[in-house]
Each structure stands twice: as C-alpha cells, then as structure tokens.
Design a protein around this motif. Structure first.
Motif, mmCIF file in Angstrom:
data_model
loop_
_atom_site.group_PDB
_atom_site.id
_atom_site.type_symbol
_atom_site.label_atom_id
_atom_site.label_comp_id
_atom_site.label_asym_id
_atom_site.label_seq_id
_atom_site.Cartn_x
_atom_site.Cartn_y
_atom_site.Cartn_z
ATOM 1 N N ALA A 36 0.838 -1.199 0.000
ATOM 2 C CA ALA A 36 0.000 0.000 0.000
ATOM 3 C C ALA A 36 0.875 1.252 0.000
ATOM 4 C CB ALA A 36 -0.935 -0.006 1.203
ATOM 5 N N GLY A 37 1.989 1.186 0.704
ATOM 6 C CA GLY A 37 2.913 2.310 0.718
ATOM 7 C C GLY A 37 3.531 2.555 -0.642
ATOM 8 N N VAL A 38 3.852 1.473 -1.347
ATOM 9 C CA VAL A 38 4.387 1.605 -2.706
ATOM 10 C C VAL A 38 3.345 2.247 -3.613
ATOM 11 C CG1 VAL A 38 5.261 0.361 -4.713
ATOM 12 C CG2 VAL A 38 5.946 -0.362 -2.410
ATOM 13 N N ALA A 39 2.101 1.774 -3.530
ATOM 14 C CA ALA A 39 1.027 2.340 -4.345
ATOM 15 C C ALA A 39 0.835 3.819 -4.032
ATOM 16 C CB ALA A 39 -0.265 1.563 -4.106
ATOM 17 N N GLN A 40 0.880 4.153 -2.768
ATOM 18 C CA GLN A 40 0.679 5.534 -2.321
ATOM 19 C C GLN A 40 1.753 6.465 -2.870
ATOM 20 O OE1 GLN A 40 1.420 7.120 2.004
ATOM 21 N NE2 GLN A 40 -0.606 6.149 1.984
ATOM 22 N N ARG A 41 2.966 5.976 -2.986
ATOM 23 C CA ARG A 41 4.094 6.801 -3.443
ATOM 24 C C ARG A 41 4.318 6.740 -4.949
ATOM 25 N NH1 ARG A 41 5.661 10.683 0.211
ATOM 26 N NH2 ARG A 41 5.844 9.791 2.323
ATOM 27 N N MET A 42 3.435 6.091 -5.679
ATOM 28 C CA MET A 42 3.653 5.942 -7.115
ATOM 29 C C MET A 42 3.724 7.284 -7.861
ATOM 30 S SD MET A 42 4.461 3.217 -8.728
ATOM 31 C CE MET A 42 3.695 1.838 -7.889
ATOM 32 N N PRO A 43 2.946 8.316 -7.476
ATOM 33 C CA PRO A 43 3.106 9.607 -8.152
ATOM 34 C C PRO A 43 4.523 10.170 -8.052
ATOM 35 C CG PRO A 43 1.030 9.563 -6.970
ATOM 36 C CD PRO A 43 1.775 8.325 -6.562
ATOM 37 N N TYR A 44 5.174 9.965 -6.913
ATOM 38 C CA TYR A 44 6.561 10.419 -6.787
ATOM 39 C C TYR A 44 7.458 9.699 -7.786
ATOM 40 C CZ TYR A 44 11.383 10.519 -5.143
ATOM 41 O OH TYR A 44 12.758 10.628 -5.100
ATOM 42 N N VAL A 45 7.316 8.372 -7.874
ATOM 43 C CA VAL A 45 8.143 7.601 -8.803
ATOM 44 C C VAL A 45 7.911 8.082 -10.232
ATOM 45 C CG1 VAL A 45 8.693 5.307 -9.663
ATOM 46 C CG2 VAL A 45 8.105 5.602 -7.255
ATOM 47 N N ALA A 46 6.639 8.289 -10.585
ATOM 48 C CA ALA A 46 6.317 8.760 -11.936
ATOM 49 C C ALA A 46 6.931 10.133 -12.198
ATOM 50 C CB ALA A 46 4.808 8.803 -12.125
ATOM 51 N N SER A 47 7.045 10.959 -11.155
ATOM 52 C CA SER A 47 7.595 12.309 -11.337
ATOM 53 C C SER A 47 9.059 12.288 -11.735
ATOM 54 C CB SER A 47 7.430 13.129 -10.046
ATOM 55 O OG SER A 47 8.408 12.770 -9.064
ATOM 56 N N LEU A 89 -1.633 -1.372 -6.288
ATOM 57 C CA LEU A 89 -0.303 -0.996 -6.777
ATOM 58 C C LEU A 89 -0.260 -1.039 -8.298
ATOM 59 C CD1 LEU A 89 3.056 -2.356 -5.338
ATOM 60 C CD2 LEU A 89 2.695 -2.140 -7.778
ATOM 61 N N ILE A 90 -0.778 -2.120 -8.877
ATOM 62 C CA ILE A 90 -0.784 -2.258 -10.336
ATOM 63 C C ILE A 90 -1.579 -1.126 -10.979
ATOM 64 C CG2 ILE A 90 -1.719 -3.641 -12.243
ATOM 65 C CD1 ILE A 90 0.748 -4.915 -11.341
ATOM 66 N N SER A 91 -2.786 -0.867 -10.475
ATOM 67 C CA SER A 91 -3.626 0.173 -11.080
ATOM 68 C C SER A 91 -3.009 1.554 -10.888
ATOM 69 C CB SER A 91 -5.041 0.121 -10.500
ATOM 70 O OG SER A 91 -5.040 0.370 -9.103
ATOM 71 N N SER A 92 -2.409 1.789 -9.710
ATOM 72 C CA SER A 92 -1.773 3.070 -9.451
ATOM 73 C C SER A 92 -0.609 3.312 -10.401
ATOM 74 C CB SER A 92 -1.285 3.124 -7.996
ATOM 75 O OG SER A 92 -0.621 4.330 -7.721
ATOM 76 N N ALA A 93 0.199 2.287 -10.610
ATOM 77 C CA ALA A 93 1.333 2.418 -11.529
ATOM 78 C C ALA A 93 0.857 2.659 -12.948
ATOM 79 C CB ALA A 93 2.204 1.166 -11.460
ATOM 80 N N HIS A 94 -0.101 1.871 -13.389
ATOM 81 C CA HIS A 94 -0.583 2.002 -14.761
ATOM 82 C C HIS A 94 -1.258 3.348 -14.999
ATOM 83 C CE1 HIS A 94 -0.579 -2.657 -15.488
ATOM 84 N NE2 HIS A 94 0.628 -2.128 -15.473
#
Length: 513
Positions: A36-47, A89-94
């Motif tokens: 859940a933490g990875v999913a939550q931080r996905m916008p940072y990774v995308a940035s 996580l998958i949906s957040s990343a995609h």
C-alpha cells in the motif's frame, strides 16, 4: 512494435526504478514498508520520468533471506499487505504510465514451501525429484565440493531421506531441480499467474543458477589472480572455485525460451540477474543476444567495488563489443545487494551528478535503486542492528547488505516520514539531511538532476536505442558517440575534479550533430 495492442519493446533503453518494499513506505505502523505504501508513493516515482518499477519480493516467506526464500509464489506475505493492495499498486502504476516488474525467485524456494515438505518426506513421493537430492559419498561426506554463496558447503544433510540437498544460498533455501519437466511446468504456471494479475515483466533472480550439472562434477579451483569479488565478497571462499558445474548450464537456454513464449503475447519483458564473475558477458550474449530468450540482463561490472573511471567504462564496452556484440545490458550502479555507489566510490554531489548523467547516456537499459536519486550514502550500522544473514556470517570484514536497505527518507518527520513506529532498520541521521522534501525545494539538488538526466534520455531517441561507438578514454575524459537513424550525439564526460580543456570538473557534455 506491439502485440495484442501492447507495446513489446517499451523496455529497450528504458529506465527502471527498483523499490525494496520493506523500506519504501510503511502505512500500517509496524515499522515495515508495504505494498500500500508503494502504491501511495507511485506519483513520486512517476515524477522522476522513469518507465517502470521493479518491486523486490513480497511473496509469503519465513523471511530468513528477507523475501528471497519463497514459501508460496501466489500469495502476498501479510507483512506486505493483501492481494487487494497489490491490485491497487498495479492500477496506481498504470494510471501513472508506469510498467510493473516483479521479482521472481525461481532457482530455489524456502524450506517451508509445501513442495519441499513433500519432497523431503521420503524418496518415492510425487515430488521426490523436485529438488536436488544426492547420496553421500561412501564416507558420509557431501556429494561434491560445491560451495554456498552464503558460506560453507552447498549441501545440507536431511535425516528423513538420508540424503543431502543442494542450496546455493542459505540451507533454508533448497534448490529446485530444473531437470524435472514438472518443476519447469509448475514455475511457468507461476509466471502465467502473475501475468494474469497484470504485471508487465519480471526481474529474474539468479537467472543462471536454475540448472546444475546432472553428474554433480566437482568445480575446479580458480587461481588467486583470477578471483573476483563481483558475485561474492572477497572474504568468501566461494571465489576460490571456477563455477563450471553448479550454475550457468546450457540447459538453461531452452527453459528461458519456454518462458519467453508466455511473455511475448503479453507484451512482457524480463530483466535477468547474471551472477557469474568469470562468464558474465558471455552469458549476457547467450541470454539476451538471441531473440526469444531474455530481453535484457544486468551484470555486475558497475556494481563492483572497482572505481568507475573513464578507462574502466571504455574497457567494459570494448570487451562487451568483442564478447557480447548483440546483447542488451541493463546497467546499474546501486541495488539492494551492494554498498551504495555514493559511498563505494566516495562521490561528492557534483561527481554523483556526472555519473548519473553518464549512466543515462549509455547503450542499454538502466536500473536505478530507491534513494539513489537522493544521493543516500551507505548506512553505517552496528552489529546489533544487522538483519542480513550474509553480513552476520562474515562480519566485520563484510558488513552485509543492510547498509543499502535502510528506509527511504521522505521528510523531516518521525523516521524520515517512513514509519511512525521503530523501523525494521534504523534511519541514519545523515540520511535525514537528504530527504525528498528538502531536495524538492532545492533547484540544484541531486533529485532534480536525476529528473533532468532521465528527461535527457527520453528526449533523445539515440540515447534510448541507438548504437554506441568510438568509445575513448583519455585519462579521466571519456567520450563516445550515440546514434540512430534520427540523430547523432557525441558525449564527453570529465570524470575528475580537475578542468580538462573546455570541460569543467565533473562535467558531462552532450553535443548534437
């Protein structure tokens, strides 16, 4: 290129951000990061501008090797959350335009896996041959001289069967017998399961360890002058052997081709980990240079302790052109298994910026490790803080891998914003000076430089997929040409703190035309 509407070459020249979920973001307050933490931080990774994330193991495990000892390939360990969290996580990343690569550990399982429990029960059960079993020598000693990377013999006695079983790593990580077709089938079903869950690819742990020599022949000794510490630390006797028979067997290629037949229709890709100090580039060619096996694989040339000087980079590419001309490498300077490169090479922020730019100008794909973009140094931990069995075994000459696995630092809050509870590994004070929030506010920070360098790669097609030629090293000055049918770029990198001609200290220049 696309298959069933999915782009199949997204990986080529792509940038992959490795996440060690245990240390990324804790959302439950238990001191351990979770999905859940990875999913939550996905916008940072995308940035950051990367193309994909690689998630280190999160499967059910007794955690003797922190997730690299799997007891159920199709379940999420409760420590990391639930399957619903993985779906998020998958949906957040995609949604952020990111591909998701998960870490599959196929060469071995945990000794708590039901497969092994059945296999060790006796010699005539349906899974009796699913692991590598061997009778003792007449005097009761181990079947051969093979060694474990984690120290000592690679064989463990089992009183139930009165046989030894093979373990290339911990004794609680028995090796699967890939010579058994049923084992291959079961593992390919695991691959298909996660493809159906929506993953875009796999990082295959120890990809060259799958098969062993059926005759169990002894490994020959390796002369001291040929010993390298790329795969194992220098203090480990594992380096005293030429690992001719315990790994890197030719039968591996047919299995990789079987796996590839599942991946291609799904548009999925593989990053292989080749652990072989002697034949690394040769295997890179065998695995990635032939269509229908593995798309890319990283080797350990830039993960070793040897300083990454201009001459070293030029030599690696010279040898690669000679031995592995058709290969596609995935370059990395840091990961979850080695000392962070900021400390390994004693880099200033200015030098770190130069190496980041250079890395993102090389031919191949690129793996970045969480916190690398912040310039996190290796954490100095006491023996009492260690969790890694590798470090505990070889302390203090080798301090293990915990120093690169400490939590991500997001802000100046409690534990750097990682967790409200005591983290599973301590957050170093030095890391709290390099948080994401602090660097976001500084236009000259390493974080912003990584974004710029990744953007440079995305902007220039020649940097993603072009050729790399005319590689020269003149002292600390490295130069080479990247070109495709759209553009030609000349890259010049001053890898020193001195002025060299028109290049300032630690300056990298990219010239078009």
């Amino acid at each position: 290129m696309s298959t069933n509407g999915k782009t199949t070459d997204w990986w080529k020249g792509g940038v992959i951000y490795q996440i060690y979920p245990r240390s990324f973001q804790d959302t439950t307050g238990d001191g351990v990061g979770d999905l859940a933490g990875v999913a939550q931080r996905m916008p940072y990774v995308a940035s950051l501008g990367v193309d994909a994330v690689w998630i280190s193991p999160f499967f059910t495990s007794p955690m003797k090797d922190y997730g690299y000892d799997v007891s159920n390939y199709r379940e999420i360990d409760p420590l990391f959350g639930t399957m619903d969290d993985f779906d998020w996580l998958i949906s957040s990343a995609h949604e952020q335009g990111l591909k998701v690569i998960i870490d599959l550990v196929l060469s071995h399982t945990s000794d708590k896996h039901p497969w092994f429990a059945e296999s060790r029960a006796n010699r005539d059960n349906p899974k009796a041959d699913w692991y590598v079993w061997a009778d003792p020598k007449p005097d009761g000693t181990v079947p051969n001289n093979w060694l474990s990377i984690f120290g000592g013999s690679a064989w463990q006695w089992d009183a139930r069967r009165e046989q030894y079983y093979l373990h290339n790593f911990l004794s609680s990580q028995p090796d699967l017998n890939f010579h058994n077709p049923a084992v291959q089938d079961a593992l390919l079903e695991v691959v298909q399961f996660w493809l159906d869950k929506g993953v875009d690819g796999f990082r295959l742990d120890t990809i060259n360890f799958y098969f062993h020599d059926k005759q169990l022949r002894d490994n020959p000794p390796l002369p001291p002058e040929l010993r390298k510490s790329d795969t194992a630390p220098a203090v480990n006797p594992y380096n005293h052997q030429s690992h001719r028979f315990d790994k890197s067997q030719p039968e591996n290629l047919a299995f990789l081709e079987r796996m590839s037949s599942l991946l291609l229709p799904a548009g999925a890709a593989v990053v292989g980990e080749i652990g072989d100090s002697e034949r690394g580039l040769e295997l890179l060619e065998e695995y990635t240079g032939v269509s229908g096996r593995v798309q890319m694989s990283y080797v350990f040339d830039f993960l070793s302790g040897e300083d990454l000087k201009a001459e070293r980079v030029a030599e690696v590419f010279r040898v690669m052109q000679e031995i592995a001309p058709n290969s596609w490498p995935c370059w990395a300077m840091s990961n979850h298994d080695v000392v962070r490169h900021i400390s390994r090479w004693n880099l200033s922020d200015q030098a770190a910026k130069a190496y980041a730019t250079l890395l993102l100008c090389l031919r191949g794909s690129v793996c970045l490790y969480q916190g690398e973009e912040l310039g996190l140094p290796e954490a100095e931990l006491s023996f009492e803080d260690l969790r890694d069995p590798y470090g505990i075994e070889f302390w203090p000459e080798f301090k293990g891998r915990d120093g690169c696995r400490t939590p991500m630092v997001w802000d100046m809050g409690v534990n750097g914003g990682f967790s409200t509870a005591k983290p599973w590994l301590p957050v170093p004070h030095t890391h709290l000076q390099r948080t994401v929030v602090a660097q976001e506010a500084d236009a000259q920070s390493l974080l912003h430089h990584y974004r710029w360098a990744i953007g440079l790669r995305r902007k220039h097609s020649a940097l993603r997929g072009g050729t790399m030629t005319d590689i020269r090293a003149d002292g600390p000055l490295l130069s080479f040409t990247r070109a495709d049918d759209q553009q030609t770029l000349r890259i010049r990198a001053n890898l020193s703190e001195d002025q060299i001609g028109d290049l300032g200290p630690w300056q990298v220049q990219v010239i078009e035309g």
